[in-house]
Design a protein around this motif. Structure first.
Motif, PDB file in Angstrom:
ATOM      1  N   THR A 240      -9.748   3.408  -6.476  1.00  8.92           N
ATOM      2  CA  THR A 240      -9.900   3.503  -5.021  1.00  8.92           C
ATOM      3  C   THR A 240     -11.003   4.495  -4.645  1.00  8.92           C
TER       4      THR A 240
ATOM      5  N   TRP B 198     -11.356   6.910   0.184  1.00  6.32           N
ATOM      6  CA  TRP B 198      -9.963   7.068   0.656  1.00  6.32           C
ATOM      7  C   TRP B 198      -9.824   6.392   2.018  1.00  6.32           C
TER       8      TRP B 198
ATOM      9  N   ALA C  75     -11.328  -4.112  -5.839  1.00  3.01           N
ATOM     10  CA  ALA C  75     -10.572  -2.949  -6.296  1.00  3.01           C
ATOM     11  C   ALA C  75      -9.074  -3.231  -6.312  1.00  3.01           C
ATOM     12  N   VAL C  76      -8.603  -3.961  -5.296  1.00  2.00           N
ATOM     13  CA  VAL C  76      -7.176  -4.314  -5.227  1.00  2.00           C
ATOM     14  C   VAL C  76      -6.767  -5.122  -6.457  1.00  2.00           C
TER      15      VAL C  76
ATOM     16  N   SER D 105     -13.224  -3.592  -1.487  1.00  2.00           N
ATOM     17  CA  SER D 105     -11.791  -3.314  -1.460  1.00  2.00           C
ATOM     18  C   SER D 105     -11.002  -4.447  -2.120  1.00  2.00           C
TER      19      SER D 105
ATOM     20  N   THR E 172      -6.411   0.400   0.328  1.00  2.00           N
ATOM     21  CA  THR E 172      -6.738  -0.280  -0.929  1.00  2.00           C
ATOM     22  C   THR E 172      -5.679   0.006  -1.987  1.00  2.00           C
ATOM     23  N   LEU E 173      -5.231   1.259  -2.069  1.00  5.55           N
ATOM     24  CA  LEU E 173      -4.208   1.600  -3.058  1.00  5.55           C
ATOM     25  C   LEU E 173      -2.879   0.929  -2.716  1.00  5.55           C
TER      26      LEU E 173
END
Length: 449
Positions: free
Chosen positions: A432, A438, A408-409, A405, A141-142
């Motif tokens: 995230t 994680w 969040a992105v 996800s 995601t990060l």
């Protein structure tokens, strides 16, 4: 049975291959490289003249130094990839440098800071072997948020921040160039045409060139482009430029600049590692066809060569991130002809060196070419950023595996595009952890299914 790799002069982990002695010259690659390099390699000149206080001639000198360093990846270090910029990082770097510093001297110092930070990071992660572990450790995601942040920042630069200077000055020519290049590069209907008709396949293989040529032809017709072609040769004013850009002359970056730019170095490393993985997979796929040549894939060598090139760029002609590992489009184009067999291209190294005109930057001395391209450089910059934004967006959107996800992105991408680098990175980590967790994946680059 695979043959040894093309010989050269070894020095440490690197291999120097002298043009015309170790590597053959292929005019087909050289012709493509001349025009496409002209369309893209000089596209930073409008930024350097508008925001960094350089004259056109001085900006050409900076671009020439960049070109020599890029060519050194093939000639001096023996890398098997078509080198280019780390383009997705460019809009993030511009947002940081132009948004925080008004004085051209401080802007060049900031470019030096992020270049040297990145060089040090490459050196440490390459020598210790921690680079691969670092990218595996980052959650999907990060990583996707970082890539989407580059997409948002690129489009924001074209359509909002610098719209009056570039897009609105040449709206018809710029729109046509972007539309044609997007269609030939990404359109699914066009992909079918390229598979069925040789004409479209040949046109598509020219990359940015068809859209750029169309803008060059239509621009004068609609009054957006005026040519003032001058004949003769120009010697770029390297020493005068050195006095305006090098930290040896204008002073070194402050400690605060080094600290503030470190997140950009980390973000750029993630993008760089993705390029490296992509390039390796393209080579491995090609080796299944060309079993007569061995290509040495060496991540440590790649890290060290990139560290040296970025350090030299940072002290000689600081403009990050012009020293990357791979220009994917060019890499694929050269690989396709190499895969056709030894009769078409004796060695991948020869094809790559020919595309980059054997590392000899003749382009920067030919005044008719430079002055003819000058009114088109704003279009080239907008085109580069729009294509970067589109490509980064579809790569980023292919990574998330669930709705949380995906949301969040988008938040992380917006945070990186609009906030300071440290704040954006911390915001991305927090987003995230709180929304997704994680979510690491054992594959460094998730493949589109």
């Amino acid at each position: 049975m695979s043959q040894p790799e093309l010989p050269g002069w070894r020095w440490g982990p690197f291999t120097f291959r002298l043009p015309f002695y170790h590597t053959r010259f292929y005019w087909q690659e050289a012709l493509q490289g001349l025009f496409i390099a002209a369309a893209t390699g000089l596209s930073l000149i409008p930024l350097m003249t508008m925001f960094f206080g350089l004259s056109f001639e001085e900006a050409v000198a900076v671009s020439m130094i960049h070109s020599i360093l890029i060519g050194s990846a093939l000639i001096v270090f023996g890398e098997p990839y078509a080198p280019g910029w780390i383009t997705p990082a460019l809009p993030l770097v511009l947002a940081f440098v132009l948004g925080n510093y008004e004085d051209p001297t401080m802007r060049f110092q900031a470019m030096t800071a992020v270049s040297l930070n990145f060089a040090l990071l490459l050196f440490v992660l390459g020598v210790t072997g921690l680079g691969k572990k670092f990218v595996f450790w980052l959650p999907d995601t990060l990583k996707a948020g970082i890539i989407l942040g580059a997409a948002i920042a690129a489009l924001k630069r074209v359509f909002i921040d610098d719209a009056e200077r570039f897009l609105l000055q040449q709206p018809i020519a710029t729109t046509l160039a972007c539309a044609v290049c997007l269609i030939f590069a990404f359109s699914l209907p066009m992909q079918k045409l390229k598979e069925n008709y040789r004409f479209f396949a040949l046109l598509g293989a020219l990359g940015l060139l068809p859209g750029f040529i169309l803008a060059a032809v239509i621009g004068p017709m609609v009054g957006e482009v005026t040519y003032d072609i001058q004949w003769g040769f120009m010697v770029p004013p390297v020493m005068e430029t050195w006095a305006k850009v090098s930290p040896f002359m204008i002073g070194w970056p402050s400690l605060d600049m080094f600290v503030q730019s470190m997140p950009l170095a980390l973000i750029t490393y993630v993008i760089f590692f993705g390029d490296l993985v992509t390039g390796n997979e393209i080579i491995r796929e090609g080796l299944q066809t060309r079993k007569d040549e061995h290509i040495d894939i060496n991540p440590t060598r790649s890290h060290l060569s990139m560290a040296i090139r970025n350090a030299l760029m940072g002290v000689a002609a600081p403009f990050f991130p012009t020293q990357g590992s791979m220009w994917v489009g060019v890499h694929v184009i050269v690989m396709q002809r190499w895969k056709s067999g030894k009769a078409a291209m004796d060695s991948l190294h020869s094809g790559l060196a020919s595309y980059y005109a054997m590392g000899i930057p003749l382009l920067f001395f030919v005044l008719p070419l430079l002055t003819g391209l000058r009114p088109l450089l704003g279009i080239a910059l907008s085109l580069t950023l729009v294509l970067t934004g589109f490509a980064c967006a579809y790569i980023a959107m292919a990574i998330p595996r669930n709705n949380a996800s995906r949301g969040a992105v988008l938040l992380i991408g917006a945070g990186l595009a609009f906030f300071e680098p440290w704040i954006g990175l911390l915001f991305g980590i927090a987003t995230t952890l709180l929304l997704v967790g994680w979510d690491r994946n054992i594959e460094p680059i998730p493949q589109e299914e």
